[in-house]
Design a protein around this motif. Structure first.
Motif, PDB file in Angstrom:
ATOM      1  N   SER A 148       0.807  -1.353  -0.054  1.00 51.95           N
ATOM      2  CA  SER A 148       0.033  -0.063   0.080  1.00 51.95           C
ATOM      3  C   SER A 148       0.993   1.364  -0.011  1.00 51.95           C
ATOM      4  O   SER A 148       0.408   2.395  -0.698  1.00 51.95           O
ATOM      5  CB  SER A 148      -0.897  -0.020   1.275  1.00 51.95           C
ATOM      6  OG  SER A 148      -0.201  -0.045   2.403  1.00 51.95           O
ATOM      7  N   PHE A 149       2.032   1.194   0.513  1.00 55.47           N
ATOM      8  CA  PHE A 149       2.994   2.383   0.570  1.00 55.47           C
ATOM      9  C   PHE A 149       4.091   2.334  -0.653  1.00 55.47           C
ATOM     10  O   PHE A 149       4.146   3.213  -1.255  1.00 55.47           O
ATOM     11  CB  PHE A 149       3.730   2.295   1.815  1.00 55.47           C
ATOM     12  CG  PHE A 149       4.904   3.482   1.774  1.00 55.47           C
ATOM     13  CD1 PHE A 149       4.509   4.709   2.018  1.00 55.47           C
ATOM     14  CD2 PHE A 149       6.065   3.152   1.663  1.00 55.47           C
ATOM     15  CE1 PHE A 149       5.420   5.756   2.013  1.00 55.47           C
ATOM     16  CE2 PHE A 149       7.072   4.153   1.734  1.00 55.47           C
ATOM     17  CZ  PHE A 149       6.689   5.586   1.934  1.00 55.47           C
ATOM     18  N   SER A 150       4.464   1.115  -0.983  1.00 56.90           N
ATOM     19  CA  SER A 150       5.412   1.179  -2.066  1.00 56.90           C
ATOM     20  C   SER A 150       4.940   1.428  -3.242  1.00 56.90           C
ATOM     21  O   SER A 150       5.395   2.108  -3.901  1.00 56.90           O
ATOM     22  CB  SER A 150       5.873  -0.362  -2.087  1.00 56.90           C
ATOM     23  OG  SER A 150       6.824  -0.624  -3.217  1.00 56.90           O
ATOM     24  N   SER A 151       3.596   1.186  -3.321  1.00 54.04           N
ATOM     25  CA  SER A 151       2.842   1.519  -4.848  1.00 54.04           C
ATOM     26  C   SER A 151       2.726   2.877  -4.934  1.00 54.04           C
ATOM     27  O   SER A 151       2.574   3.683  -6.108  1.00 54.04           O
ATOM     28  CB  SER A 151       1.398   0.701  -4.954  1.00 54.04           C
ATOM     29  OG  SER A 151       0.816   1.299  -3.995  1.00 54.04           O
ATOM     30  N   GLN A 152       2.916   3.628  -3.999  1.00 52.74           N
ATOM     31  CA  GLN A 152       2.700   5.066  -4.073  1.00 52.74           C
ATOM     32  C   GLN A 152       4.173   5.860  -4.137  1.00 52.74           C
ATOM     33  O   GLN A 152       3.964   7.085  -4.122  1.00 52.74           O
ATOM     34  CB  GLN A 152       2.011   5.522  -2.671  1.00 52.74           C
ATOM     35  CG  GLN A 152       0.614   5.137  -2.759  1.00 52.74           C
ATOM     36  CD  GLN A 152      -0.474   5.697  -3.805  1.00 52.74           C
ATOM     37  OE1 GLN A 152      -0.213   6.759  -4.510  1.00 52.74           O
ATOM     38  NE2 GLN A 152      -1.423   4.865  -4.097  1.00 52.74           N
ATOM     39  N   LEU A 153       5.185   5.257  -4.063  1.00 53.96           N
ATOM     40  CA  LEU A 153       6.388   6.013  -4.074  1.00 53.96           C
ATOM     41  C   LEU A 153       6.639   6.689  -5.193  1.00 53.96           C
ATOM     42  O   LEU A 153       7.071   7.880  -5.459  1.00 53.96           O
ATOM     43  CB  LEU A 153       7.526   4.972  -4.043  1.00 53.96           C
ATOM     44  CG  LEU A 153       7.792   4.453  -2.666  1.00 53.96           C
ATOM     45  CD1 LEU A 153       8.858   3.183  -2.603  1.00 53.96           C
ATOM     46  CD2 LEU A 153       8.484   5.458  -1.640  1.00 53.96           C
ATOM     47  N   PRO A 154       6.284   6.420  -6.437  1.00 57.61           N
ATOM     48  CA  PRO A 154       6.137   7.163  -7.866  1.00 57.61           C
ATOM     49  C   PRO A 154       5.469   8.440  -7.593  1.00 57.61           C
ATOM     50  O   PRO A 154       5.879   9.589  -7.993  1.00 57.61           O
ATOM     51  CB  PRO A 154       5.715   6.383  -8.957  1.00 57.61           C
ATOM     52  CG  PRO A 154       6.062   4.788  -8.449  1.00 57.61           C
ATOM     53  CD  PRO A 154       5.872   5.096  -7.078  1.00 57.61           C
ATOM     54  N   GLN A 155       4.248   8.429  -7.110  1.00 55.99           N
ATOM     55  CA  GLN A 155       3.490   9.464  -6.777  1.00 55.99           C
ATOM     56  C   GLN A 155       3.857  10.309  -5.771  1.00 55.99           C
ATOM     57  O   GLN A 155       3.717  11.569  -6.100  1.00 55.99           O
ATOM     58  CB  GLN A 155       1.833   8.883  -6.559  1.00 55.99           C
ATOM     59  CG  GLN A 155       1.174   8.344  -7.820  1.00 55.99           C
ATOM     60  CD  GLN A 155       1.735   6.938  -7.752  1.00 55.99           C
ATOM     61  OE1 GLN A 155       2.451   6.368  -7.210  1.00 55.99           O
ATOM     62  NE2 GLN A 155       0.937   6.212  -8.819  1.00 55.99           N
ATOM     63  N   LEU A 156       4.665   9.872  -4.729  1.00 60.98           N
ATOM     64  CA  LEU A 156       5.369  10.658  -3.898  1.00 60.98           C
ATOM     65  C   LEU A 156       6.314  11.364  -4.359  1.00 60.98           C
ATOM     66  O   LEU A 156       6.850  12.625  -4.077  1.00 60.98           O
ATOM     67  CB  LEU A 156       5.741   9.632  -2.527  1.00 60.98           C
ATOM     68  CG  LEU A 156       6.121  10.189  -1.187  1.00 60.98           C
ATOM     69  CD1 LEU A 156       5.023  10.971  -0.802  1.00 60.98           C
ATOM     70  CD2 LEU A 156       6.644   9.094  -0.273  1.00 60.98           C
ATOM     71  N   HIS A 157       7.093  10.742  -5.317  1.00 60.54           N
ATOM     72  CA  HIS A 157       8.279  11.747  -6.073  1.00 60.54           C
ATOM     73  C   HIS A 157       7.738  12.616  -6.834  1.00 60.54           C
ATOM     74  O   HIS A 157       8.325  13.673  -6.645  1.00 60.54           O
ATOM     75  CB  HIS A 157       8.987  10.498  -6.941  1.00 60.54           C
ATOM     76  CG  HIS A 157      10.369  10.793  -7.505  1.00 60.54           C
ATOM     77  ND1 HIS A 157      10.297  11.816  -8.455  1.00 60.54           N
ATOM     78  CD2 HIS A 157      11.445  10.479  -6.974  1.00 60.54           C
ATOM     79  CE1 HIS A 157      11.444  11.861  -8.640  1.00 60.54           C
ATOM     80  NE2 HIS A 157      12.439  11.129  -8.037  1.00 60.54           N
ATOM     81  N   GLN A 158       6.684  12.429  -7.516  1.00 61.94           N
ATOM     82  CA  GLN A 158       6.088  13.475  -8.358  1.00 61.94           C
ATOM     83  C   GLN A 158       5.663  14.667  -7.533  1.00 61.94           C
ATOM     84  O   GLN A 158       5.692  15.827  -7.795  1.00 61.94           O
ATOM     85  CB  GLN A 158       5.035  12.852  -9.177  1.00 61.94           C
ATOM     86  CG  GLN A 158       5.488  11.893 -10.276  1.00 61.94           C
ATOM     87  CD  GLN A 158       4.188  11.342 -10.998  1.00 61.94           C
ATOM     88  OE1 GLN A 158       3.016  11.528 -10.824  1.00 61.94           O
ATOM     89  NE2 GLN A 158       4.615  10.275 -11.849  1.00 61.94           N
ATOM     90  N   LEU A 159       5.005  14.321  -6.585  1.00 62.56           N
ATOM     91  CA  LEU A 159       4.514  15.326  -5.344  1.00 62.56           C
ATOM     92  C   LEU A 159       5.466  16.274  -5.117  1.00 62.56           C
ATOM     93  O   LEU A 159       5.398  17.385  -5.022  1.00 62.56           O
ATOM     94  CB  LEU A 159       3.853  14.575  -4.168  1.00 62.56           C
ATOM     95  CG  LEU A 159       3.266  15.608  -3.036  1.00 62.56           C
ATOM     96  CD1 LEU A 159       2.410  16.697  -3.359  1.00 62.56           C
ATOM     97  CD2 LEU A 159       2.764  14.814  -1.942  1.00 62.56           C
ATOM     98  N   ILE A 160       6.627  15.744  -4.548  1.00 57.26           N
ATOM     99  CA  ILE A 160       7.717  16.627  -3.899  1.00 57.26           C
ATOM    100  C   ILE A 160       8.144  17.324  -5.189  1.00 57.26           C
ATOM    101  O   ILE A 160       8.550  18.673  -4.891  1.00 57.26           O
ATOM    102  CB  ILE A 160       8.830  15.768  -3.457  1.00 57.26           C
ATOM    103  CG1 ILE A 160       8.248  14.862  -2.221  1.00 57.26           C
ATOM    104  CG2 ILE A 160      10.054  16.739  -3.133  1.00 57.26           C
ATOM    105  CD1 ILE A 160       9.279  13.800  -1.790  1.00 57.26           C
TER     106      ILE A 160
END
Length: 467
Positions: A198-210
């Motif tokens: 659930s967290f690992s799958s959001q890493l690309p989106q987290l990268h884009q957010l920053i």
């Protein structure tokens, strides 16, 4: 549990860079072939070359490998295996695309069953080396799923300039991830094998957010804590974020149902949900307990192994309805509260006042009135403290990596029938074992727990009984 962070799986353990430690010389030259004889206590391959001991990362006992030197010292050299010429049967393909650079999971090249077997042997070797002791019974290892197990982590955030190329722009790029092997640089990761999906799958989106944030360069790291009820992000930033960036973070976490904390100083502040409840939780179903924790509290990060570990600790200590039990380095009550379900009275002692308050919250939430939490410096003699004067029938301790030498010296006079010692460092466990043996105890059982699969960390548990 102690007021300490668990040994991080993202700490440097192996790799291809000089470590920069005192006494280090320039790495030797050449790429020789060597035979790996055995493991070191750090789960690195040991070889001999030109009369000198060689510690080799990415190598398994019985293998012939070609190495590249990474560091040289007066008495030994360090290297990494670059080519596996004769692979061990215990070798496996790397399951993570970041395994060769990320400094987290140093044993991904090794079959999981071989990993835990090696850790068990390290425990037994350390007990023999430092205490001249062997347990009367070696307990079966505690194991669980090896992927998605880690419920807490800290990711670094950094903007770095790419290598300069003539005529090309050198715009800094964002790197989000964990430390590289033997380096302070970060590995830019887009997935993580050991974090929940659930967290690992959001890493690309987290990268884009920053990257979209106006003040993304002011973000130094992100902490994640995954409870059984929710996931929390703690965003550490060097100065207050503008309203636009704050809203971007809210837009990210709200659809996911995650909690959001912003931290510009020593105190993180929860900004979503706006309920003021700064707690996550995990459960111990066997004992009908729910324990609450702040996202930055120390908790065991492998919930599945923690449940097995608590069961084993209670089983080994065997508290009885009429007994008084002492739980040292108790944290927020991970062992204290289950013990209180079995014993007449339990005293939990911890060095951090905040965690003793959390323990009291958990005792109240679970309606346990036969337990008390005390804050004390456990390096000092506490035998005359009011809460200790009644004596104890049995004792459990779960110290940090430095062990509990002063503690085992101080608790011996209680004459407890049993002592259960939970350890995250077999070397200090072995040292403290020698002290307990001298004070009239025998080591009856010991075993390892796969709390951190794919890493070099050795977690263990031991039972001592009064002779």
């Amino acid at each position: 549990m102690p007021a300490r962070k668990p040994p991080s799986i993202f700490r440097n353990r192996s790799g291809n860079r000089a470590s920069g430690r005192p006494g280090q010389q320039q790495p030797a030259q050449g790429t020789p072939e060597v035979d790996i004889e055995r493991f070191s206590h750090e789960v690195r391959g040991i070889a001999r070359h030109q009369g000198k001991t060689l510690f080799v990362d990415n190598a398994l006992p019985g293998e012939k490998v070609r190495i590249r030197y990474t560091a040289s010292r007066a008495k030994f050299d360090e290297a990494v295996a670059t080519d596996i010429l004769s692979p061990s049967d215990d070798r496996q393909p790397l399951p993570c695309p970041h395994a060769e650079t990320c400094g987290g999971c140093a044993l991904q090249h090794m079959q999981p069953t071989a990993q835990i077997a090696a850790k068990q042997q390290i425990l037994l070797d350390q007990l023999q080396r430092f205490a001249s002791a062997s347990p009367e019974q070696v307990l079966p290892p505690l194991t669980a799923d090896i992927a998605g197990y880690r419920r807490k982590a800290r990711l670094g955030v950094r903007y770095v300039k790419p290598p300069h190329k003539k005529g090309a722009a050198s715009k800094p790029r964002l790197v989000l991830g964990f430390r590289e092997k033997r380096s302070n640089n970060l590995t830019d990761i887009r997935e993580c094998l050991v974090m929940p999906a659930s967290f690992s799958s959001q890493l690309p989106q987290l990268h884009q957010l920053i990257e979209r944030c106006h003040e993304g360069r002011q973000i130094s790291h992100i902490e994640v804590a995954v409870g059984e009820d929710a996931t929390a992000l703690v965003v550490r930033h060097l100065k207050p974020l503008p309203d636009e960036d704050r809203q971007r973070w809210l837009d990210f976490v709200q659809p996911l149902g995650w909690h959001l904390y912003l931290q510009a100083d020593d105190t993180p502040r929860k900004v979503w949900p706006e309920d003021g409840d700064e707690r996550l939780n995990y459960k111990l179903p066997e004992f009908d307990l729910t324990l609450h924790f702040h996202p930055q509290d120390f908790v065991q990060v492998n919930f599945a192994i923690n449940r097995q570990m608590v069961h084993r600790a209670i089983e080994l200590l065997d508290p009885q309805p009429g007994e008084r039990v002492l739980d040292l380095f108790c944290g927020l009550g991970n062992f204290t509260l289950p013990l209180a379900k079995r014993a007449a009275e339990v005293v939990g002692v911890e060095g951090a006042l905040a965690l003793t308050r959390r323990g009291r919250e958990n005792a109240e939430h679970n309606r346990l009135g036969n337990v008390q939490f005390q804050a004390a410096d456990l390096t000092e003699d506490f035998s005359t403290s009011p809460w200790a004067r009644g004596g104890f029938d049995k004792i459990l301790l779960d110290p940090p990596r430095t062990g509990a030498l002063e503690v085992v010296r101080n608790i011996a006079h209680f004459g407890a029938k049993r002592i259960v010692y939970v350890s995250c460092n077999p070397a200090t466990l072995a040292r403290d074992t020698a002290e307990l043996l001298q004070r009239g105890y025998r080591l009856t059982k010991a075993g390892v727990m796969d709390m951190f699969p794919h890493t070099t960390h050795v977690e263990s548990i031991a039972l001592f009984e009064r002779t």
